[in-house]
Design a protein around this motif. Structure first.
Motif, PDB file in Angstrom:
ATOM      1  N   VAL A  19       0.849  -1.187   0.000  1.00 11.37           N
ATOM      2  CA  VAL A  19       0.000   0.000   0.000  1.00 11.37           C
ATOM      3  C   VAL A  19       0.888   1.241   0.000  1.00 11.37           C
ATOM      4  CG1 VAL A  19      -1.772   1.292   1.245  1.00 11.37           C
ATOM      5  CG2 VAL A  19      -1.835  -1.219   1.206  1.00 11.37           C
ATOM      6  N   LEU A  70       2.049  -3.408   3.856  1.00 11.38           N
ATOM      7  CA  LEU A  70       1.090  -3.015   4.887  1.00 11.38           C
ATOM      8  C   LEU A  70       1.463  -3.632   6.226  1.00 11.38           C
ATOM      9  CD1 LEU A  70      -1.554  -1.621   5.687  1.00 11.38           C
ATOM     10  CD2 LEU A  70      -2.787  -3.660   4.891  1.00 11.38           C
ATOM     11  N   GLN A 105       3.361  -1.588   8.724  1.00 15.46           N
ATOM     12  CA  GLN A 105       2.681  -0.497   9.414  1.00 15.46           C
ATOM     13  C   GLN A 105       1.976  -0.960  10.692  1.00 15.46           C
ATOM     14  OE1 GLN A 105       0.325   2.048   6.788  1.00 15.46           O
ATOM     15  NE2 GLN A 105       1.332   1.165   4.988  1.00 15.46           N
ATOM     16  N   ILE A 131      -4.112   3.830  11.004  1.00 10.94           N
ATOM     17  CA  ILE A 131      -3.961   3.167   9.707  1.00 10.94           C
ATOM     18  C   ILE A 131      -5.256   3.265   8.910  1.00 10.94           C
ATOM     19  CG2 ILE A 131      -3.515   0.967   8.562  1.00 10.94           C
ATOM     20  CD1 ILE A 131      -1.752   0.210  10.853  1.00 10.94           C
ATOM     21  N   GLY A 132      -5.143   3.750   7.672  1.00 14.90           N
ATOM     22  CA  GLY A 132      -6.318   3.881   6.824  1.00 14.90           C
ATOM     23  C   GLY A 132      -7.162   5.083   7.230  1.00 14.90           C
ATOM     24  N   PHE A 187      -7.996   3.433   3.394  1.00 13.82           N
ATOM     25  CA  PHE A 187      -7.323   3.453   2.106  1.00 13.82           C
ATOM     26  C   PHE A 187      -8.370   3.375   1.005  1.00 13.82           C
ATOM     27  CE2 PHE A 187      -4.148   1.237   4.878  1.00 13.82           C
ATOM     28  CZ  PHE A 187      -3.226   2.279   4.932  1.00 13.82           C
TER      29      PHE A 187
END
Length: 342
Positions: free
Chosen positions: A36, A41, A44, A133-134, A136
């Motif tokens: 990503v 990913l 992360q 996170i996100g 996305f």
């Protein structure tokens, strides 16, 4: 492509197996990781020991079901439209913990949002959500272009990696092959690979040479693999120490690009280990293996801590590195080996 989109891709990844100093084993797993915005990913998600559902050893029907789920062509396996993004590498049971996310359509596009650590049927976002996170937002055409080829070739996916072990010390080779099989890597033993058919050579991801194999014999094996068009990594065994040899094989099987590895450099010299960590903070363990004057094996865990990205120097106890000794650096998905230089 609009600036609001995150990029999506897939890349081969590995959860390194190994023989641990406490006598336990860690299973080797190969899978496709989600890339990503140019980065895995998994990196992360802190120091998470997990694999995606797109693993090479997953039965074809289940693999296909996972891909169809990611394509939103199948119902979500968990309430609230949640899909498993990463799961336990040993058993893949939800109770062990999994990273899940809501995957939903936004017109022609696809959104991944509300990432969470989940151990029960329903996720608790307030308590276990990955709040940094996100979400996305992926371009739908590019997203499907990355995933759909997996459906076309799901039945022809490559088998798990195999290793050809060549040497003269049968007892050591047998123990090495047994250890590799225990962690999920196929292994065969031979003293002469000249009679192996080319199509079989292409099934080996690595060749491990014992120390008794001469340079002329090693060169002949390399030439044989080259003629067969087989892309194998060649491992020169450092010492007849099974956990050390397993770590060397695991390191050789890691063919990922440097930015997709957590550890990229290990040198042991002048009383210290120099180590480079990339991308994200991770827990690193250093183990020293050595042979004493009677050729008995000794193993000692000398370091275990979380390291930030960058270069690190870790002092080594002189008592742990007496005689012929070697350092193994291990973290989630990466393992490196280096002899101790004096």
């Amino acid at each position: 492509m609009s600036a609001e989109y995150a990029t999506f891709g897939l890349a081969p990844a590995m959860r390194a197996g190994g023989v641990l100093t406490n006598g336990g084993y860690q299973v080797h797993r190969e899978f496709l990781d989600f890339i990503v915005n140019g980065s895995p990913l998994l990196f992360q998600l802190c120091d998470l020991d997990a694999v995606s559902p797109l693993a090479s050893d997953v039965p074809p029907a289940i693999f296909t079901a996972h891909v169809r789920g990611l394509l939103l062509e199948a119902d979500a396996p968990l309430p609230g439209g949640r899909y498993v993004i990463y799961g336990c590498p040993e058993c893949e049971v939800l109770a062990c913990g999994a990273v899940t996310a809501v995957i939903e359509a936004d017109g022609p596009d696809v959104i991944w949002r509300d990432f969470a650590w989940q151990t029960e049927e329903r996720a608790d976002l307030e308590r276990n959500g990955y709040h940094g996170i996100g979400p996305f937002h992926f371009d739908g055409a590019a997203y499907r272009e990355a995933l759909r080829p997996l459906l076309d070739g799901a039945a022809e996916r490559a088998p798990a990696r195999r290793v050809l072990v060549i040497g003269a010390r049968v007892a050591v080779l047998a123990k090495l092959a047994a250890a590799l099989r225990t962690i999920g890597i196929g292994a065969e033993i031979t003293q002469d690979a000249s009679g192996v058919p080319p199509e079989e050579l292409c099934t080996y991801g690595a060749v491990a040479f014992g120390r008794a194999v001469g340079e002329a014999d090693r060169a002949a094996v390399r030439e044989q693999f080259e003629r067969a068009g087989a892309e194998a990594a060649f491992v020169d065994g450092l010492a007849p120490i099974v956990p050390l040899l397993v770590a060397q094989v695991e390191s050789a099987l890691d063919r990922r690009a440097v930015p997709q590895r957590r550890l990229t450099r290990l040198v042991a010299a002048d009383g210290e280990a120099s180590l480079e960590v990339t991308s994200a903070a991770c827990r690193v363990r250093l183990t020293v293996y050595r042979l004493d004057r009677l050729h008995r094996t000794h193993a000692e865990d000398v370091f275990d801590a979380v390291l930030e990205p960058g270069c690190h120097r870790i002092a080594l106890d002189p008592r742990a590195t007496r005689g012929e000794s070697f350092v193994v650096a291990r973290t989630t998905g990466s393992v490196l080996v280096a002899p101790v230089i004096r």
